[in-house]
Design a protein around this motif. Structure first.
Motif, mmCIF file in Angstrom:
data_model
loop_
_atom_site.group_PDB
_atom_site.id
_atom_site.type_symbol
_atom_site.label_atom_id
_atom_site.label_comp_id
_atom_site.label_asym_id
_atom_site.label_seq_id
_atom_site.Cartn_x
_atom_site.Cartn_y
_atom_site.Cartn_z
ATOM 1 N N GLN A 110 38.979 25.032 39.544
ATOM 2 C CA GLN A 110 39.958 25.049 40.632
ATOM 3 C C GLN A 110 40.922 26.223 40.471
ATOM 4 O O GLN A 110 41.300 26.868 41.438
ATOM 5 C CB GLN A 110 40.734 23.735 40.675
ATOM 6 N N VAL A 111 41.295 26.484 39.247
ATOM 7 C CA VAL A 111 42.199 27.609 38.976
ATOM 8 C C VAL A 111 41.509 28.930 39.300
ATOM 9 O O VAL A 111 42.100 29.816 39.927
ATOM 10 C CB VAL A 111 42.695 27.584 37.512
ATOM 11 N N VAL A 112 40.252 29.063 38.909
ATOM 12 C CA VAL A 112 39.492 30.287 39.194
ATOM 13 C C VAL A 112 39.388 30.491 40.705
ATOM 14 O O VAL A 112 39.560 31.610 41.208
ATOM 15 C CB VAL A 112 38.091 30.238 38.535
ATOM 16 N N GLU A 113 39.124 29.409 41.430
ATOM 17 C CA GLU A 113 39.040 29.492 42.891
ATOM 18 C C GLU A 113 40.358 29.996 43.484
ATOM 19 O O GLU A 113 40.371 30.879 44.340
ATOM 20 C CB GLU A 113 38.697 28.115 43.458
ATOM 21 N N LYS A 114 41.474 29.455 43.008
ATOM 22 C CA LYS A 114 42.793 29.891 43.499
ATOM 23 C C LYS A 114 43.058 31.344 43.105
ATOM 24 O O LYS A 114 43.655 32.109 43.861
ATOM 25 C CB LYS A 114 43.904 28.982 42.973
ATOM 26 N N TRP A 115 42.621 31.718 41.908
ATOM 27 C CA TRP A 115 42.792 33.106 41.439
ATOM 28 C C TRP A 115 42.042 34.061 42.361
ATOM 29 O O TRP A 115 42.561 35.114 42.736
ATOM 30 C CB TRP A 115 42.315 33.231 39.994
ATOM 31 N N GLN A 116 40.837 33.705 42.720
ATOM 32 C CA GLN A 116 40.038 34.541 43.615
ATOM 33 C C GLN A 116 40.687 34.642 44.993
ATOM 34 O O GLN A 116 40.716 35.715 45.588
ATOM 35 C CB GLN A 116 38.609 34.002 43.707
ATOM 36 N N GLU A 117 41.225 33.529 45.487
ATOM 37 C CA GLU A 117 41.937 33.552 46.775
ATOM 38 C C GLU A 117 43.163 34.460 46.685
ATOM 39 O O GLU A 117 43.433 35.238 47.591
ATOM 40 C CB GLU A 117 42.376 32.143 47.170
ATOM 41 N N ASN A 119 43.657 37.019 44.747
ATOM 42 C CA ASN A 119 43.276 38.426 44.653
ATOM 43 C C ASN A 119 42.788 39.003 45.963
ATOM 44 O O ASN A 119 42.743 40.224 46.121
ATOM 45 C CB ASN A 119 42.216 38.632 43.566
ATOM 46 N N LYS A 120 42.431 38.155 46.928
ATOM 47 C CA LYS A 120 42.001 38.628 48.250
ATOM 48 C C LYS A 120 43.191 38.940 49.148
ATOM 49 O O LYS A 120 43.041 39.616 50.137
ATOM 50 C CB LYS A 120 41.098 37.584 48.912
ATOM 51 N N ILE A 121 44.357 38.449 48.768
ATOM 52 C CA ILE A 121 45.555 38.671 49.576
ATOM 53 C C ILE A 121 45.942 40.150 49.473
ATOM 54 O O ILE A 121 46.077 40.683 48.380
ATOM 55 C CB ILE A 121 46.724 37.790 49.102
ATOM 56 N N PRO A 122 46.093 40.824 50.626
ATOM 57 C CA PRO A 122 46.438 42.259 50.588
ATOM 58 C C PRO A 122 47.815 42.523 50.047
ATOM 59 O O PRO A 122 48.692 41.769 50.076
ATOM 60 C CB PRO A 122 46.336 42.696 52.041
#
Length: 122
Positions: A110-117, A119-122
Protein backbone atom coordinates in the motif's frame (compact mmCIF):
# COMPACT_ATOMS: atom_id res chain seq x y z
CA UNK A 1 11.88 36.16 15.04
CA UNK A 2 11.48 32.40 14.90
CA UNK A 3 8.56 30.60 16.53
CA UNK A 4 9.94 27.76 18.62
CA UNK A 5 8.09 24.55 19.43
CA UNK A 6 7.99 23.33 23.01
CA UNK A 7 8.53 19.65 22.12
CA UNK A 8 12.14 20.07 20.96
CA UNK A 9 15.13 21.85 22.52
CA UNK A 10 15.66 25.33 21.10
CA UNK A 11 19.30 24.66 20.20
CA UNK A 12 18.17 21.70 18.05
CA UNK A 13 15.62 23.94 16.32
CA UNK A 14 18.46 26.36 15.59
CA UNK A 15 20.44 23.44 14.13
CA UNK A 16 17.41 22.63 11.94
CA UNK A 17 17.29 26.28 10.86
CA UNK A 18 20.99 26.12 9.96
CA UNK A 19 20.35 22.92 8.00
CA UNK A 20 17.61 24.68 6.04
CA UNK A 21 19.89 27.64 5.33
CA UNK A 22 22.56 25.25 4.05
CA UNK A 23 20.21 23.18 1.91
CA UNK A 24 18.48 26.30 0.51
CA UNK A 25 21.84 27.81 -0.41
CA UNK A 26 21.40 30.81 1.89
CA UNK A 27 24.62 29.78 3.64
CA UNK A 28 27.29 28.83 1.11
CA UNK A 29 29.94 26.20 1.66
CA UNK A 30 33.28 27.71 2.61
CA UNK A 31 31.68 31.07 3.42
CA UNK A 32 31.19 32.86 6.74
CA UNK A 33 27.87 32.33 8.51
CA UNK A 34 26.19 34.70 11.01
CA UNK A 35 28.07 35.12 14.27
CA UNK A 36 26.64 33.71 17.48
CA UNK A 37 25.58 37.21 18.47
CA UNK A 38 24.06 38.02 15.07
CA UNK A 39 22.00 34.84 15.00
CA UNK A 40 20.97 35.30 18.63
CA UNK A 41 19.61 38.76 17.85
CA UNK A 42 17.96 37.56 14.64
CA UNK A 43 16.21 34.70 16.46
CA UNK A 44 15.67 36.55 19.74
CA UNK A 45 17.43 33.87 21.80
CA UNK A 46 20.26 33.82 24.29
CA UNK A 47 23.70 33.65 22.70
CA UNK A 48 24.51 30.61 24.86
CA UNK A 49 21.71 28.73 23.09
CA UNK A 50 23.11 29.66 19.68
CA UNK A 51 26.59 28.69 20.87
CA UNK A 52 25.26 25.24 21.86
CA UNK A 53 23.81 24.84 18.35
CA UNK A 54 27.11 25.95 16.79
CA UNK A 55 28.98 23.47 19.00
CA UNK A 56 26.71 20.71 17.67
CA UNK A 57 27.39 21.84 14.09
CA UNK A 58 31.13 22.00 14.81
CA UNK A 59 31.13 18.53 16.37
CA UNK A 60 29.47 17.20 13.22
CA UNK A 61 32.00 18.88 10.90
CA UNK A 62 29.43 21.19 9.35
CA UNK A 63 31.02 24.44 10.51
CA UNK A 64 34.43 25.45 11.80
CA UNK A 65 35.57 28.43 13.82
CA UNK A 66 38.38 30.57 12.50
CA UNK A 67 39.88 32.58 15.33
CA UNK A 68 39.02 36.25 15.01
CA UNK A 69 37.07 35.64 11.80
CA UNK A 70 33.94 33.78 12.92
CA UNK A 71 32.31 30.56 11.82
CA UNK A 72 32.50 29.16 8.31
CA UNK A 73 30.71 26.31 6.57
CA UNK A 74 32.84 23.31 5.70
CA UNK A 75 33.40 22.52 2.03
CA UNK A 76 31.15 19.45 2.36
CA UNK A 77 28.51 20.94 4.68
CA UNK A 78 25.59 20.15 2.37
CA UNK A 79 26.66 16.49 2.09
CA UNK A 80 27.07 16.23 5.88
CA UNK A 81 23.63 17.77 6.49
CA UNK A 82 22.04 15.34 4.04
CA UNK A 83 23.74 12.41 5.77
CA UNK A 84 22.68 13.60 9.23
CA UNK A 85 19.08 14.01 8.06
CA UNK A 86 19.14 10.53 6.48
CA UNK A 87 20.48 9.06 9.72
CA UNK A 88 17.61 10.64 11.66
CA UNK A 89 15.08 9.51 9.07
CA UNK A 90 16.22 5.89 8.99
CA UNK A 91 17.07 5.66 12.67
CA UNK A 92 14.03 7.38 14.18
CA UNK A 93 11.36 8.61 11.79
CA UNK A 94 11.07 5.48 9.66
CA UNK A 95 10.88 3.31 12.77
CA UNK A 96 7.94 5.44 13.94
CA UNK A 97 6.31 5.11 10.52
CA UNK A 98 6.71 1.32 10.64
CA UNK A 99 5.11 1.23 14.08
CA UNK A 100 2.18 3.28 12.79
CA UNK A 101 1.87 0.97 9.79
CA UNK A 102 1.62 -2.03 12.11
CA UNK A 103 -1.00 -0.36 14.28
CA UNK A 104 -3.07 0.65 11.26
CA UNK A 105 -2.51 -2.61 9.39
CA UNK A 106 -0.94 -0.86 6.40
CA UNK A 107 1.10 -3.10 4.11
CA UNK A 108 4.32 -2.13 2.38
CA UNK A 109 2.49 -2.73 -0.92
CA UNK A 110 0.00 0.00 0.00
CA UNK A 111 2.86 2.34 0.79
CA UNK A 112 4.57 1.56 -2.53
CA UNK A 113 1.30 2.26 -4.35
CA UNK A 114 0.99 5.65 -2.61
CA UNK A 115 4.66 6.37 -3.35
CA UNK A 116 4.09 5.72 -7.04
CA UNK A 117 1.01 7.98 -7.02
CA UNK A 118 3.03 10.67 -5.27
CA UNK A 119 5.79 10.53 -7.86
CA UNK A 120 3.28 11.01 -10.71
CA UNK A 121 2.21 14.35 -9.28
CA UNK A 122 3.81 17.14 -11.35
Amino acid sequence: MMQFREDRPIYRQIVDYAYSCILNGEWEEGKRIPSVRELGVQMAVNTHTVLKAYEYLTDHGIIASQRGMGYFLSADARQRVNQDRKDVFFGIELVDIFKQMQLLDISIDQVVEKWQEFNKIP
